[in-house]
Scaffold this motif. Structure first.
Motif, short mmCIF file in Angstrom:
data_model
loop_
_atom_site.label_atom_id
_atom_site.label_comp_id
_atom_site.label_asym_id
_atom_site.label_seq_id
_atom_site.Cartn_x
_atom_site.Cartn_y
_atom_site.Cartn_z
N GLN A 1 -4.57 11.41 -2.59
CA GLN A 1 -5.65 11.64 -1.40
C GLN A 1 -6.02 10.60 -0.86
OE1 GLN A 1 -8.55 14.16 -3.71
NE2 GLN A 1 -8.07 15.79 -2.40
N GLY A 2 -5.78 9.33 -1.35
CA GLY A 2 -6.18 8.18 -0.70
C GLY A 2 -4.92 7.09 -1.05
N PRO A 3 -5.07 5.82 -0.45
CA PRO A 3 -3.82 4.88 -0.51
C PRO A 3 -4.17 4.36 -1.67
CG PRO A 3 -5.34 4.16 0.98
CD PRO A 3 -5.76 5.60 0.81
N VAL A 4 -3.13 3.53 -2.43
CA VAL A 4 -3.33 2.57 -3.53
C VAL A 4 -2.27 1.44 -3.47
CG1 VAL A 4 -1.26 3.75 -4.84
CG2 VAL A 4 -3.06 2.41 -6.22
N SER A 5 -3.03 0.39 -3.72
CA SER A 5 -2.46 -1.07 -3.46
C SER A 5 -1.75 -1.38 -4.63
CB SER A 5 -3.43 -2.16 -2.80
OG SER A 5 -2.92 -3.09 -2.48
N VAL A 6 -0.38 -1.76 -4.60
CA VAL A 6 0.47 -1.89 -5.82
C VAL A 6 0.93 -3.39 -5.73
CG1 VAL A 6 2.31 -1.30 -7.38
CG2 VAL A 6 0.67 0.48 -6.07
N ARG A 7 0.43 -4.22 -6.76
CA ARG A 7 1.13 -5.58 -6.67
C ARG A 7 2.71 -5.63 -6.97
NH1 ARG A 7 -3.42 -8.75 -10.29
NH2 ARG A 7 -5.34 -8.35 -9.25
N SER A 8 3.19 -6.65 -5.96
CA SER A 8 4.85 -6.63 -6.23
C SER A 8 5.03 -7.90 -7.20
CB SER A 8 5.27 -6.72 -5.03
OG SER A 8 4.83 -7.97 -4.47
N ASP B 1 11.81 0.90 2.58
CA ASP B 1 13.16 0.98 1.91
C ASP B 1 12.72 0.19 0.47
OD1 ASP B 1 12.74 -1.70 2.66
OD2 ASP B 1 14.52 -1.99 3.53
N ARG B 2 11.76 0.13 -0.12
CA ARG B 2 11.27 -0.55 -1.29
C ARG B 2 10.83 0.51 -2.18
NH1 ARG B 2 8.17 -6.26 -1.41
NH2 ARG B 2 8.38 -6.78 -3.81
N VAL B 3 11.45 0.29 -3.38
CA VAL B 3 10.51 0.89 -4.69
C VAL B 3 9.55 0.46 -4.88
CG1 VAL B 3 10.99 1.76 -6.85
CG2 VAL B 3 12.94 2.20 -5.05
N VAL B 4 8.41 1.06 -4.86
CA VAL B 4 7.05 0.38 -5.23
C VAL B 4 6.57 0.64 -6.54
CG1 VAL B 4 4.71 0.15 -4.55
CG2 VAL B 4 6.23 0.41 -2.80
N PRO C 1 10.86 8.25 -7.95
CA PRO C 1 10.19 6.77 -7.46
C PRO C 1 9.44 6.90 -6.39
CG PRO C 1 12.50 6.61 -6.95
CD PRO C 1 12.52 8.00 -7.66
N LEU C 2 8.40 6.21 -6.26
CA LEU C 2 7.50 5.99 -5.12
C LEU C 2 8.01 4.98 -3.95
CD1 LEU C 2 3.99 6.48 -6.20
CD2 LEU C 2 5.53 8.22 -5.83
N ASP D 1 0.92 -1.18 0.04
CA ASP D 1 0.15 0.01 0.13
C ASP D 1 0.74 1.19 0.07
OD1 ASP D 1 -2.25 -1.49 -0.06
OD2 ASP D 1 -2.60 -1.43 1.99
N VAL D 2 0.63 2.11 -0.92
CA VAL D 2 1.44 3.47 -1.16
C VAL D 2 0.42 4.24 -0.27
CG1 VAL D 2 2.25 5.12 -2.27
CG2 VAL D 2 2.32 2.85 -3.23
N PRO D 3 0.82 4.79 0.90
CA PRO D 3 -0.11 5.61 1.61
C PRO D 3 -0.72 6.96 1.21
CG PRO D 3 2.00 5.58 2.38
CD PRO D 3 2.01 4.92 1.48
N ALA D 4 -1.62 7.49 1.66
CA ALA D 4 -2.14 8.84 1.34
C ALA D 4 -1.21 9.72 1.82
CB ALA D 4 -3.74 9.08 1.86
#
Length: 209
Positions: free
Chosen positions: A202-209, A81-84, A76-77, A43-46
């Motif tokens: 403005q809201g979190p986004v869930s990114v698959r690794s 310590d992880r580049v998502v 990068p986002l 999850d990339v946070p808001a």
């Protein structure tokens, strides 16, 4: 004797069939082959900052609200310590407001918003803050145009015919300055390609690794 042998033989066959019979309760389903593990997600946070670089020029002279644009991620986002989402990822957005200034007042305004990004063949929808740019006010600009035209007209009139000519020239110069302002007075916001803009989630986004 033969009859007794037949009876014994049949009884033996029945006993053997009973021994080979397996009750349904004793049968266990064969284990299914393990499928691929579900992909984990991060999850990339808001509130995460998204800095992008425009891939095309936008301006209030030709672009209108709802026009779309593409920008590439400039930084990068990172979560922990992880580049998502890596640098260079394409983001899509649209113009939410595009308005040139008036002839003699007001400011040109352009506002943008990000809608989604593409990563590993998947599109992720997002909600971002708006980014707006406005031109400087042009009240001073018009004073310079009108004043400059008036001064130039007065000087030409003075040379041509003395005091009376100076008054006529001053009036003519003022009109010329006003017309010039009417022709060129509209201001626009122009964002060239490679312009960097900073948004926030403005809201979190869930990114698959």
């Amino acid at each position: 004797m033969r009859k007794r042998f037949c009876v014994l033989f049949c009884a033996g066959l029945l006993t053997l069939a009973a021994c080979n019979r397996v009750s349904p309760e004793s049968v266990q389903a064969a284990p299914k082959p393990a499928g691929p593990a579900a992909a984990s997600a991060i999850d990339v946070p808001a509130g995460t900052t998204i800095r992008v670089r425009l891939q095309q020029t936008l301006d209030t002279q030709r672009n209108r609200a709802r026009d779309q644009f593409i920008a590439s991620l400039d930084e990068p986002l990172v979560v922990g310590d992880r580049v998502v989402v890596p640098k260079g990822t394409n983001f899509h957005g649209h113009i939410i407001q595009s308005k040139p200034s008036g002839q003699f007042k007001g400011r040109a305004v352009m506002a943008l918003n990000l809608d989604s990004f593409e990563l590993n063949g998947q599109e992720y929808e997002i909600r971002s803050t708006d980014v707006a740019r406005a031109s400087a006010g042009h009240k001073k600009h018009h004073l310079l145009w009108i004043g400059g035209g008036s001064g130039g007209g007065a000087a030409i009139g003075a040379i041509a015919g003395g005091g009376t000519g100076a008054l006529i020239g001053a009036g003519a110069g003022a009109v010329a300055g006003t017309v010039g302002s009417a022709i060129t007075g509209k201001r626009n916001v122009r964002l060239p390609a490679e312009t960097t803009l900073t948004f926030k989630l403005q809201g979190p986004v869930s990114v698959r690794s």
